[in-house]
Design an enzyme around this catalytic site. Structure first.
Site, mmCIF file in Angstrom:
data_model
loop_
_atom_site.group_PDB
_atom_site.id
_atom_site.type_symbol
_atom_site.label_atom_id
_atom_site.label_comp_id
_atom_site.label_asym_id
_atom_site.label_seq_id
_atom_site.Cartn_x
_atom_site.Cartn_y
_atom_site.Cartn_z
ATOM 1 N N GLY A 82 0.830 -1.202 0.000
ATOM 2 C CA GLY A 82 0.000 0.000 0.000
ATOM 3 C C GLY A 82 0.861 1.247 0.000
ATOM 4 O O GLY A 82 0.468 2.294 0.502
ATOM 5 N N ASP A 115 -1.561 0.796 17.295
ATOM 6 C CA ASP A 115 -2.619 1.703 17.729
ATOM 7 C C ASP A 115 -1.914 3.038 17.945
ATOM 8 O O ASP A 115 -1.141 3.200 18.895
ATOM 9 C CB ASP A 115 -3.269 1.213 19.028
ATOM 10 C CG ASP A 115 -4.443 2.083 19.459
ATOM 11 O OD1 ASP A 115 -4.381 3.312 19.228
ATOM 12 O OD2 ASP A 115 -5.408 1.553 20.018
ATOM 13 N N HIS A 116 -2.148 3.997 17.046
ATOM 14 C CA HIS A 116 -1.311 5.204 17.065
ATOM 15 C C HIS A 116 -1.461 6.004 18.354
ATOM 16 O O HIS A 116 -0.575 6.791 18.713
ATOM 17 C CB HIS A 116 -1.576 6.080 15.836
ATOM 18 C CG HIS A 116 -2.886 6.795 15.837
ATOM 19 N ND1 HIS A 116 -4.026 6.238 15.337
ATOM 20 C CD2 HIS A 116 -3.233 8.025 16.288
ATOM 21 C CE1 HIS A 116 -5.024 7.094 15.463
ATOM 22 N NE2 HIS A 116 -4.575 8.179 16.040
ATOM 23 N N VAL A 161 -1.621 -8.455 -5.024
ATOM 24 C CA VAL A 161 -1.463 -9.247 -3.802
ATOM 25 C C VAL A 161 -1.778 -10.720 -4.018
ATOM 26 O O VAL A 161 -1.394 -11.567 -3.195
ATOM 27 C CB VAL A 161 -2.339 -8.691 -2.655
ATOM 28 C CG1 VAL A 161 -1.901 -7.288 -2.274
ATOM 29 C CG2 VAL A 161 -3.818 -8.738 -3.005
ATOM 30 N N HIS A 221 -8.664 2.155 20.513
ATOM 31 C CA HIS A 221 -8.059 3.341 21.111
ATOM 32 C C HIS A 221 -8.460 3.530 22.575
ATOM 33 O O HIS A 221 -7.612 3.679 23.458
ATOM 34 C CB HIS A 221 -8.446 4.591 20.323
ATOM 35 C CG HIS A 221 -8.044 4.575 18.895
ATOM 36 N ND1 HIS A 221 -6.868 4.012 18.456
ATOM 37 C CD2 HIS A 221 -8.655 5.059 17.781
ATOM 38 C CE1 HIS A 221 -6.777 4.156 17.142
ATOM 39 N NE2 HIS A 221 -7.847 4.785 16.715
ATOM 40 N N LYS A 274 1.493 8.225 21.227
ATOM 41 C CA LYS A 274 1.429 9.626 21.646
ATOM 42 C C LYS A 274 2.179 9.825 22.953
ATOM 43 O O LYS A 274 2.139 8.999 23.855
ATOM 44 C CB LYS A 274 -0.033 10.067 21.779
ATOM 45 C CG LYS A 274 -0.758 10.106 20.431
ATOM 46 C CD LYS A 274 -2.170 10.596 20.568
ATOM 47 C CE LYS A 274 -2.859 10.637 19.196
ATOM 48 N NZ LYS A 274 -2.232 11.603 18.272
#
Length: 489
Positions: free
Chosen positions: A22, A187-188, A96, A250, A192
């Site tokens: 991607g 998991d962004h 793919v 999240h 943080k």
């Protein structure tokens, strides 16, 4: 803004060939390439790395490099450095499902490994639709892309399944190729700065840590509010909704950072042990409890009629019953938190963007020398979490002596962006800020109980105006316990 002004120095250069499935997409250009460039500026990536972007588009290496440079122009104006960075990027048009393409990819990776002396290290990054994850992993195995002599690390973006059954199927397909210690589920929010510092804050403030339990805490609130609507993600949201998109991953992971037992040490193994134990103690709701413990909403236009209602957004069913807002009351059965409510909410088209944790202490906390009914708030966004508040006042100004971290207002000024921080951990082989399968199993089991009940009920949508705090029922959820939301715009 010039990116180099905030660059921190990195002591050790890393070596790897990144294969980004991607590589022509939005995530890669908006997040991954700027993050890699920051590492290049800092010297963590220098001479011994290469990036292969793969996608269906028939791009050349030269065109791909131009798109990479363009993705950096909002962050830096050093054309010479950006061009030198882009020389490490290569492109391969890729289907793919085509085994021949994987063989060509393997040959290109081996060639670049030799060219850049990358140590036979591979990072396989799935920046593609989740339905392709299993297919790509199976071809990585069957066409022998994994290397000997270096490491192989698979990076997975959310969503990881859409329920426990599909997540289990996906995990089984990946684990046939990559053992758990080679899988990095991003998991962004865990990248943080404020979320990463919560463990340190707890470690460095023994009185605060002692107060984090059901004896002294009235309730804990987690809010992930957004001012925007679904924008161009209507098609995705129609298959997801706020419950799956925000709460299952999240919000649960944020809860884990503040509610887990104190680990024996801040290692990945120790942290995940206490997180896994916490999520295993989630009190899964019965159907009748879902009706009282969770609220869902969908935004309408605003009171002037200027904003689109969700049902009028592109790629959204005109009779859609997908929620753009969710609020809930979550409880755990472990010794630390039994009886303490965790109130959570996430919504589109709220008055402002705000991601925060609010810890509301009761009057018993005075026994620890803390003012009764004190509220401690960790502000995650906006501004990348520059603030901790005590009773709504910046903690540096507040009259308190139980919380002494960080030491000054410049602490967060040079904080790493979330993806940058997580890529550092991937290169270091550190799982502490990633999600393990055992945790996902427990959170999916909990979310499935809510979703299954909602799927057999007809909601009264839309039920909140754009620019408001969400449905009135979300306030009632707390009021019946004698509580209220700390953040109320």
């Amino acid at each position: 803004m010039t990116l180099s002004k905030g660059v921190w120095k990195m002591a050790t250069e890393k070596s790897a060939v990144f294969i980004i499935f991607g590589g022509s997409g939005d995530l890669a250009h908006r997040k991954l390439y700027p993050a890699l460039y920051r590492l290049y500026q800092a010297g963590m990536l220098k001479d011994h790395f290469a990036v292969i972007g793969t996608a269906r588009r028939p791009w050349s290496d030269e065109y791909f490099r131009e798109t990479v440079i363009t993705s950096l122009e909002d962050f830096d104006d050093d054309k010479e450095k950006m061009t030198a960075f882009a020389q490490h990027f290569f492109y391969q048009s890729h289907n793919v499902n085509d085994s021949e393409h994987y063989i060509a990819l393997k040959e290109l990776a081996a060639k670049l490994d030799d060219k850049f002396d990358a140590g036979h290290n591979r990072v396989y990054y799935m920046a593609i639709a989740p339905r392709f994850f299993g297919t790509v992993a199976e071809h990585i195995k069957s066409e022998g892309l994994k290397t000997d002599g270096g490491y192989n690390r698979l990076v997975i973006e959310k969503p990881f399944g859409r329920d426990l059954a599909s997540a289990t199927e996906l995990n089984d397909s990946l684990s046939r190729v990559f053992p758990e210690d080679e899988v990095y589920r991003i998991d962004h929010y865990l990248g943080k700065k404020m979320i990463q510092e919560i463990s340190n804050i707890r470690m460095k403030n023994p009185t605060f840590e002692e107060a984090l339990n059901s004896k002294y805490v009235s309730n804990i609130q987690v809010t992930l509010g957004e001012s925007l609507g679904v924008e161009d993600r209507g098609g995705y949201y129609e298959t997801s909704g706020a419950l799956r998109d925000m709460v299952q991953n999240h919000i649960m992971q944020i809860i884990g950072s503040i509610a887990m037992d104190k680990p024996e040490e801040l290692s990945a193994e120790a942290v995940h042990k206490v997180k896994t134990d916490l999520f295993a103690s989630l009190k899964v709701l019965q159907p009748e409890e879902v009706k009282t413990e969770f609220v869902r909403g969908q935004y309408d236009t605003d009171n002037l009629g200027d904003q689109k209602a969700y049902r009028d957004e592109d790629n959204v069913d005109e009779n859609s019953n997908i929620e753009t807002y969710v609020a809930g009351r979550i409880e755990f059965s472990d010794d630390r938190w039994n009886g303490t409510p965790f109130y959570v909410r996430s919504g589109k088209r709220m008055p402002a963007k705000s991601s925060r944790i609010d810890i509301v202490f009761n009057d018993k906390v005075k026994d620890l020398g803390i003012k009764p009914n004190t509220t401690v708030s960790f502000l995650i966004e906006p501004e990348d979490g520059h603030s901790i508040l005590i009773n709504g006042i910046d903690y540096l100004e507040a009259n308190q002596d139980f919380l002494k971290f960080p030491e000054d207002k410049t602490y967060f000024d040079n904080a790493r962006e979330a993806y940058e921080s997580l890529i550092i951990d991937i290169l270091a082989g550190d799982h502490v800020h990633f999600t393990l399968w055992d945790e996902l199993q427990s959170t999916w089991k909990y979310i499935d109980a809510v979703r299954e009940q909602w799927d057999v009920e007809e909601p009264d949508f839309p039920n909140y105006l754009s620019g408001t705090m969400g449905p009135e029922a979300a306030d009632t959820l707390l009021e019946r316990d004698g509580n209220s939301w700390v953040w109320d715009d």
